[in-house]
Design a protein around this motif. Structure first.
Motif, short mmCIF file in Angstrom:
data_model
loop_
_atom_site.label_atom_id
_atom_site.label_comp_id
_atom_site.label_asym_id
_atom_site.label_seq_id
_atom_site.Cartn_x
_atom_site.Cartn_y
_atom_site.Cartn_z
N MET A 1 0.85 -1.19 0.00
CA MET A 1 0.00 0.00 0.00
C MET A 1 0.89 1.24 0.00
SD MET A 1 -2.98 1.03 2.73
CE MET A 1 -3.96 -0.39 2.30
N ASP A 2 0.81 2.00 -1.06
CA ASP A 2 1.70 3.14 -1.25
C ASP A 2 1.03 4.41 -0.72
OD1 ASP A 2 3.86 4.57 -1.98
OD2 ASP A 2 3.66 4.29 -4.14
N LEU A 3 1.23 4.70 0.56
CA LEU A 3 0.61 5.86 1.17
C LEU A 3 1.24 7.16 0.69
CD1 LEU A 3 0.37 4.86 4.96
CD2 LEU A 3 -1.37 4.60 3.19
N HIS A 4 0.41 8.20 0.56
CA HIS A 4 0.95 9.53 0.37
C HIS A 4 1.60 9.97 1.68
CE1 HIS A 4 0.76 13.96 0.61
NE2 HIS A 4 1.04 13.91 -0.67
N TYR A 5 2.69 10.73 1.60
CA TYR A 5 3.33 11.24 2.81
C TYR A 5 4.00 12.57 2.53
CZ TYR A 5 7.62 9.51 0.64
OH TYR A 5 8.66 9.29 -0.24
N ARG A 6 4.23 13.33 3.58
CA ARG A 6 5.01 14.55 3.52
C ARG A 6 6.33 14.29 4.25
NH1 ARG A 6 1.18 19.16 2.81
NH2 ARG A 6 -0.88 18.19 2.61
N ARG A 7 7.39 14.94 3.78
CA ARG A 7 8.71 14.72 4.39
C ARG A 7 9.51 16.01 4.35
NH1 ARG A 7 12.77 9.70 2.76
NH2 ARG A 7 13.99 9.70 4.72
N ALA A 8 10.23 16.27 5.45
CA ALA A 8 11.06 17.48 5.52
C ALA A 8 12.18 17.26 6.52
CB ALA A 8 10.21 18.69 5.94
N GLY A 9 13.31 17.94 6.27
CA GLY A 9 14.41 17.94 7.22
C GLY A 9 15.39 16.80 7.01
N ALA A 10 16.33 16.70 7.95
CA ALA A 10 17.35 15.66 7.93
C ALA A 10 17.76 15.36 9.35
CB ALA A 10 18.56 16.11 7.10
N GLY A 11 18.22 14.14 9.56
CA GLY A 11 18.62 13.72 10.90
C GLY A 11 17.90 12.44 11.28
N ALA A 12 17.78 12.19 12.58
CA ALA A 12 17.09 11.00 13.05
C ALA A 12 15.61 11.07 12.63
CB ALA A 12 17.20 10.89 14.57
N TRP A 27 -0.11 18.52 10.38
CA TRP A 27 1.17 18.59 11.07
C TRP A 27 2.08 19.69 10.52
CZ3 TRP A 27 0.79 16.01 15.31
CH2 TRP A 27 0.19 14.74 15.38
N SER A 28 1.58 20.63 9.76
CA SER A 28 2.45 21.60 9.09
C SER A 28 3.33 22.36 10.07
CB SER A 28 1.63 22.57 8.24
OG SER A 28 0.68 23.25 9.03
N ALA A 29 2.77 22.80 11.20
CA ALA A 29 3.57 23.55 12.18
C ALA A 29 4.61 22.65 12.83
CB ALA A 29 2.66 24.16 13.25
N GLN A 30 4.28 21.39 13.03
CA GLN A 30 5.23 20.46 13.65
C GLN A 30 6.34 20.09 12.68
OE1 GLN A 30 1.69 20.17 14.25
NE2 GLN A 30 2.34 21.34 16.05
N MET A 31 6.01 19.91 11.42
CA MET A 31 7.04 19.59 10.45
C MET A 31 8.03 20.75 10.30
SD MET A 31 5.20 17.32 7.51
CE MET A 31 6.80 16.68 7.00
N ALA A 32 7.50 21.97 10.34
CA ALA A 32 8.38 23.14 10.26
C ALA A 32 9.30 23.22 11.46
CB ALA A 32 7.55 24.40 10.14
N ALA A 33 8.77 22.88 12.64
CA ALA A 33 9.56 22.98 13.87
C ALA A 33 10.59 21.86 13.97
CB ALA A 33 8.63 22.96 15.08
N PHE A 34 10.17 20.62 13.78
CA PHE A 34 11.05 19.48 14.04
C PHE A 34 12.03 19.20 12.91
CE2 PHE A 34 6.99 17.87 16.29
CZ PHE A 34 7.23 18.72 17.37
N SER A 35 11.74 19.69 11.70
CA SER A 35 12.63 19.42 10.58
C SER A 35 13.96 20.17 10.71
CB SER A 35 11.94 19.79 9.26
OG SER A 35 11.62 21.17 9.22
N ALA A 36 14.04 21.08 11.65
CA ALA A 36 15.32 21.75 11.88
C ALA A 36 16.36 20.79 12.46
CB ALA A 36 15.12 22.93 12.84
N THR A 37 15.89 19.73 13.12
CA THR A 37 16.81 18.79 13.76
C THR A 37 16.59 17.34 13.34
OG1 THR A 37 15.30 18.62 15.65
CG2 THR A 37 17.10 20.23 15.82
N HIS A 38 15.46 17.05 12.66
CA HIS A 38 15.11 15.66 12.38
C HIS A 38 14.57 15.50 10.96
CE1 HIS A 38 15.36 15.47 16.76
NE2 HIS A 38 15.36 14.16 16.66
N ASP A 39 14.59 14.26 10.49
CA ASP A 39 13.94 13.87 9.26
C ASP A 39 12.50 13.51 9.62
OD1 ASP A 39 13.14 12.76 6.85
OD2 ASP A 39 14.39 10.96 7.03
N VAL A 40 11.55 14.37 9.24
CA VAL A 40 10.16 14.23 9.68
C VAL A 40 9.31 13.69 8.54
CG1 VAL A 40 8.22 15.38 10.79
CG2 VAL A 40 10.54 16.23 11.18
#
Length: 251
Positions: A1-12, A27-40
């Protein structure tokens, strides 16, 4: 099953799993915040959001398998999981089945019992109203319960519009999946760092459900957001993001 997904950032890697009538766009606000340190990574569950073209699952285990398939397709071996509401049930299922792959677990606005005692309305009522009123009316009505200020809340239009994307079959099947799921006997197997986040005005998951998680998961810690409801990540995003980022920083 090929789910659509969003991805941003790099790291763990951090995987964000939405709940009933949700989607990755919440999750737009969370992806913006956590992608500074993580692969979200934020998938859209089958039948919801941008994965609405896929048939919806009627078992929490099948939702969990779909998320794991998405993660495996991306070649991710170990990761941190954050699940909201029904998504919290899904990530509990994943953590109990694949403990060696989960670096940390954040359970947000959720509990160990899908039937949700003391929910704003019984699951069976939601099922009946879904059949009689349709997805759009159900999306509009249930989205309003996520916020202290109901339809006047700033995050309500976004939540409502995401919820309206759900297919009728998926909306009904997901209610069946929640109704039939009970994760209480598996809590002891969730043996990784775990942070439980709860808005103290949540009308879907009341304190007994949250307390059951806190008491039943061996390494759980609890963070309560005052004056927030089921959509605390939209009502008080700075506080919510700080609690999650603090947890990520400890892993």
């Amino acid at each position: 099953m090929d789910l659509h997904y969003r991805r941003a950032g790099a790291g763990a890697p951090v995987v964000l799993v939405h709940g009933y009538l949700g989607g990755s766009a919440q999750w737009s606000a969370q992806m913006a915040a956590f992608s500074a340190t993580h692969d979200v990574i934020a998938p859209d569950l089958p039948g919801f959001g941008q994965s609405a073209f896929l048939p919806g699952a009627s078992r929490i285990a099948d939702f969990a398998a779909a998320v794991m398939d998405c993660v495996d397709r991306l070649g991710i071996e170990t990761f941190t999981l954050l699940g909201h509401s029904m998504g919290g049930m899904i990530v509990q299922e994943i953590a109990a089945r694949h403990p060696g792959r989960i670096d940390g677990l954040a359970l947000y606005g959720t509990g160990p019992l899908g039937l949700m005692p003391d929910r704003f309305e019984p699951i069976e009522t939601s099922m009946a109203r879904l059949k009689s009123e349709g997805v759009q009316a159900t999306a509009d009505r249930i989205s309003a319960t996520w916020f202290r200020d109901g339809t006047a809340a700033q995050g309500y239009p976004t939540t409502r519009d995401i919820a309206r994307l759900a297919k009728p079959q998926a909306a009904e099947n997901a209610l069946i999946a929640m109704r039939d799921w009970d994760g209480r006997d598996a809590l002891w197997r969730i043996d990784m760092p775990c942070r439980i986040i709860w808005g103290d005005q949540d009308r879907s998951y009341r304190w007994p459900q949250v307390n059951a998680l806190w008491a039943g998961i061996p390494r759980a810690e609890l963070a309560v957001i005052p004056g927030a409801s089921h959509a605390a990540h939209m009502e008080k995003p700075d506080m919510f993001n700080a609690l999650v980022q603090d947890f990520l920083d400890t892993l």
